[in-house]
Structures are given as structure tokens and as C-alpha cells.
Design an enzyme around this catalytic site. Structure first.
Site, mmCIF file in Angstrom:
data_model
loop_
_atom_site.group_PDB
_atom_site.id
_atom_site.type_symbol
_atom_site.label_atom_id
_atom_site.label_comp_id
_atom_site.label_asym_id
_atom_site.label_seq_id
_atom_site.Cartn_x
_atom_site.Cartn_y
_atom_site.Cartn_z
ATOM 1 N N LYS A 296 0.853 -1.197 0.000
ATOM 2 C CA LYS A 296 0.000 0.000 0.000
ATOM 3 C C LYS A 296 0.874 1.226 0.000
ATOM 4 O O LYS A 296 2.014 1.187 0.484
ATOM 5 C CB LYS A 296 -0.882 0.026 1.252
ATOM 6 C CG LYS A 296 -2.129 0.871 1.093
ATOM 7 C CD LYS A 296 -3.233 0.045 0.459
ATOM 8 C CE LYS A 296 -4.503 0.812 0.270
ATOM 9 N NZ LYS A 296 -5.607 -0.113 -0.062
ATOM 10 N N GLY B 272 -20.268 6.860 2.410
ATOM 11 C CA GLY B 272 -19.180 7.104 1.465
ATOM 12 C C GLY B 272 -19.722 7.082 0.052
ATOM 13 O O GLY B 272 -20.509 6.184 -0.302
ATOM 14 N N ALA C 168 -16.317 3.263 -4.646
ATOM 15 C CA ALA C 168 -16.984 2.055 -4.134
ATOM 16 C C ALA C 168 -18.435 2.351 -3.748
ATOM 17 O O ALA C 168 -19.362 1.628 -4.145
ATOM 18 C CB ALA C 168 -16.213 1.494 -2.941
#
Ligand code: GLU
Length: 417
Positions: free
Chosen positions: A107, A219, A223
């Protein structure tokens, strides 16, 4: 009493510890898996539009590459810390293992507020990151991708910068690229789509019909917004609440994807959507809905609110949204959690397909990508579901048992411990 500061890496380690004990993992293998194999900290000078130079700080963590090159997204976030990146890199390691793709976990992150940067500043920052981190990247080494506040355009700048460093195009060094530059069909909505395949299988496992099921989504990035779209398309979910960093909107009669996304495109936020009531991000999580989809950041479902979560299904598209204390509370309440590194593995799975296509220089139809993704996600879902039943553990722990078992086997076979 002072409140304990949340540390995502400590959380990732404690999740691993619990799995290691159940797996009776060799102590050396366990200790090896508790830490990143490598990490690079970089300092990035960037010329700003006003002529000044600003110094940014970034990271790349290569957590474990025993099963293949490290793989995982890159976040641009003002609250980024090395421990957050370590945790996310660990979760990538379990994610690639649980869907059984031949990659490890990594990451990256840059501490910055991308919303306050101009497109030119964002481009120069993206290129500066690759100039420093490029030396440890490559199709066979470590492959970044989009994550929080990074986009296909940013991937394109990075692929371009890397091409100049190498002297040739190596598109497979980064994924989530635009289609015109070696991207894969089906990568855009892959994270949400993979989550919807899991939700479909979970509804079969529990024998609950999802048509019209009330849903809240926290959110509204890649996604979350695609979950809204695909949730409507796949099952006819009735999405009653959605949110973004500025707050949420609620309408018990349902929120239409096309209208909400048009409003967000126009105004920059979902809030103030006509006919909907304002809710905070915290209130959204506790709404009386059948499906809850956390699709933002870490640590949103914790000891403080888990007992008030009413959803039957929690489909985690975010990374690390639920703490270990909350996991136990949700499990005792009978909520069915589809854990993050299973539920959101669709993104990296199609990233893997993108790498394969880049390596071949031959590109697949979107329908092929969907079919292959469905196969991977469905198989992973049932592996985890069965493990949870056999071992009588909650789904996250079951996912750890599957994933850590695979990584531990690779580590042993290589003779590392
Ligand atoms: N950032 C996504 C994740 O957290 C995708 C990673 C990738 O495609 O490499 O899974």
C-alpha cells in the site's frame, strides 16, 4: 479517562494474532506476518502554482510478497500515517490470498489534501511520488492502484512518469489506468461489483430476498457510488441513505442513483439533495435498514456504536471499517458481516486481470471480466462462509483463517520460517 487513540496497524496485528492462535501458527511465521517486509518513506518537493515549492511526505509499504508481487492502492489523504498504510498493506496481503490471486500485499500513501490542489499541482505531486518510489515498483515487483482520492487520471500520470524512467512503456506497473492507456474493461466498478456478488451469495446463504431491501451507504467515492448503482440494478435494493465527507441524506422512500449522482456531480456533495433529510455519517450507520454498506474510512463501527447497528447484512466496501470489539458485538447480535478484505476484493481482482492483460498485450471483453470476477468472488465467499461454520467463528476471523493459512503455507514452502 483519556480516550485511546485508534491505531489501524495495532488493529490489523490483533486480528492476525487471533487467527494465528486458532491456526496454531508456528511462532516465527506468526511474527514474520505481523510486520511489513519493507517500507520506503519519501519526501517530495512539488512546485505549486504560485511559484513556491511545497514539501510533501509519502510512503510505500511492501507488506508480504511470498505469494507474488506486492499489490495495493495509493491514497492521497491529509490524515495519512505510516501505521494506516501498514495496516492497509497487511489487509491487501490477506485480500489477495482470500481470493487466491498470485499476488502479495502492499500500500502507499501521500499526506496531502487533494481537494486543495489544482490539477497541475496534483499532476506534479503524482509524478514526484513515482520519481521517488518508482525504483521499487514494476509488474514483477510492486503494483499500485487507485484508492481513497486517487483516480485513473493519476494512474495515467504515474504510468507516464515511470515510462520515462524506464525508457519504455511498462503499463503493468500500475493498475486502474484509463482504458486508452492499458486499463481493463470492468475495473471502474469492480470493487462495488465484487461486493454485490458477495451480497448475492450471502442472501442465498441466509435465504433472505434482497428485492426492495432498505440500504444505507456510507461514502460516495468509487466504491459507495457504484454500490448504489449496482445495488439497484442487481437486486432492486431500496437505498434510503447515502453520505460523503460533508454529511448524509435520508429518504425513507428511496434515493435514485441517477439523480443523486447527478446532484453530487453538480454540487460536489450528496448533501442538500432535494426531498431528503440531512443525517450525519454517524446517524446513517445506525439507521433501521437491512443492508449497511460502509464504503469510506476505517474505524467507523466500533465499541461505541456497534450495539446500535440494526442492519442484518454489513457489506464492508471500506478497508478496516469495523474494530475487533465491534466484530464481536455484531456477531452476537446476529448481523452477517461480509468482511472488508473479502467484500472489497473485486477491485484488486480486476487489477490482477489488468496486469495479466498488460503482460499479454491482449485485452478482454467486459463480459469476460465480469464472469471471471464473479467466479473468483463466489468461490472466496463460500470458502469463508464454510470456514465460519466449521470453526464456529465470525466471518472476519474465518476470512483470516483462509487467507493467513495460504500466506503461511507460501512462507513455509519458501523456507522463510
Ligand atoms: N485500493 C483497492 C483496495 O483497497 C484496490 C487495490 C488494487 O487494485 O491493487 O483493494
Amino acid at each position: 479517562m483519556s480516550e485511546k487513540v485508534f491505531n489501524p496497524f495495532e488493529m490489523a496485528q490483533s486480528q492476525l494474532d487471533e487467527a494465528a492462535e486458532l491456526l496454531q501458527l508456528d511462532p516465527a511465521v506468526h511474527e514474520l506476518l505481523r510486520w511489513p517486509l519493507r517500507e520506503l518513506h519519501v519526501t517530495l518537493p512539488v512546485k505549486m502554482d504560485d511559484g513556491t515549492t511545497r514539501i510533501f511526505h509519502g510512503f510505500r509499504v511492501q507488506y508480504n510478497d511470498s505469494r507474488g508481487p506486492t499489490k495495493g492502492g495509493l491514497r492521497f489523504h491529509s490524515g495519512e500515517t505510516i501505521d494506516t498504510v501498514r495496516a492497509l498493506a497487511a489487509w491487501m496481503t490477506w485480500k489477495t490470498a482470500v481470493v487466491d490471486i498470485p499476488l502479495g500485499g502492499g500500500k502507499g500513501g501521500v499526506i496531502c489534501d487533494p481537494k486543495s490542489l489544482s490539477p497541475g499541482e496534483l499532476e506534479r505531486l503524482s509524478r514526484a511520488y513515482i520519481r521517488q518510489v518508482g525504483r521499487i515498483l514494476g509488474l514483477e515487483k510492486d503494483v499500485p492502484a487507485p484508492d481513497v482520492y486517487t483516480t485513473p487520471q493519476i494512474m495515467a500520470w504515474m504510468a507516464d512518469e515511470f515510462a520515462f524512467m524506464q525508457g519504455y512503456n511498462e503499463f503493468g506497473m500500475i493498475t486502474g489506468k484509463p482504458l486508452a492507456l492499458g486499463g481493463s474493461a470492468g475495473r471502474g466498478d469492480a470493487t462495488a461489483r465484487g461486493g454485490m456478488y458477495c451480497l448475492r451469495e450471502a442472501s442465498k446463504a441466509l435465504n433472505i430476498d434482497l428485492a426492495g431491501a432498505t440500504t444505507a451507504i456510507q461514502g460516495y467515492g468509487n466504491a459507495g457510488s457504484f454500490a448504489h448503482k449496482l445495488g439497484e440494478e442487481f437486486f432492486g435494493l431500496k437505498v434510503v441513505a447515502v453520505s460523503d465527507s460533508r454529511g448524509g441524506i435520508y429518504n425513507p422512500n428511496g434515493l435514485d442513483f441517477k439523480q443523486v449522482s447527478a446532484h453530487k456531480a453538480k454540487t460536489g456533495s450528496v448533501i442538500n439533495f432535494p426531498g431528503a433529510q440531512f443525517v450525519t455519517n454517524e446517524e446513517l450507520l445506525e439507521l433501521d435498514v437491512t443492508v449497511l454498506i460502509p464504503a469510506a474510512l476505517e474505524n467507523v463501527i466500533n465499541e461505541g456504536n456497534a450495539a446500535r447497528i440494526k442492519a442484518k447484512f454489513v457489506a464492508e466496501l471500506a478497508n478496516g471499517p469495523t474494530t475487533p470489539e465491534a466484530d464481536r458485538i455484531l456477531h452476537d447480535k446476529g448481523a452477517y458481516v461480509i468482511p472488508d478484505f473479502l467484500c472489497n476484493a473485486g477491485g484488486v481482482t480486476v487489477s490482477y486481470f489488468e496486469m495479466v492483460q498488460n503482460a499479454y498485450d491482449y485485452y478482454w471483453e467486459e463480459a469476460d471480466v465480469h464472469q471471471r470476477l464473479d467466479k473468483k468472488m463466489t468461490a472466496a465467499f463460500w470458502n469463508v462462509h464454510k470456514m465460519a461454520q466449521e470453526r464456529n467463528v465470525h466471518n472476519r476471523l474465518a476470512a483470516y483463517l483462509v487467507a493467513v493459512g495460504r500466506v503461511a503455507e507460501a512462507v513455509r514452502l519458501r523456507g522463510w520460517a
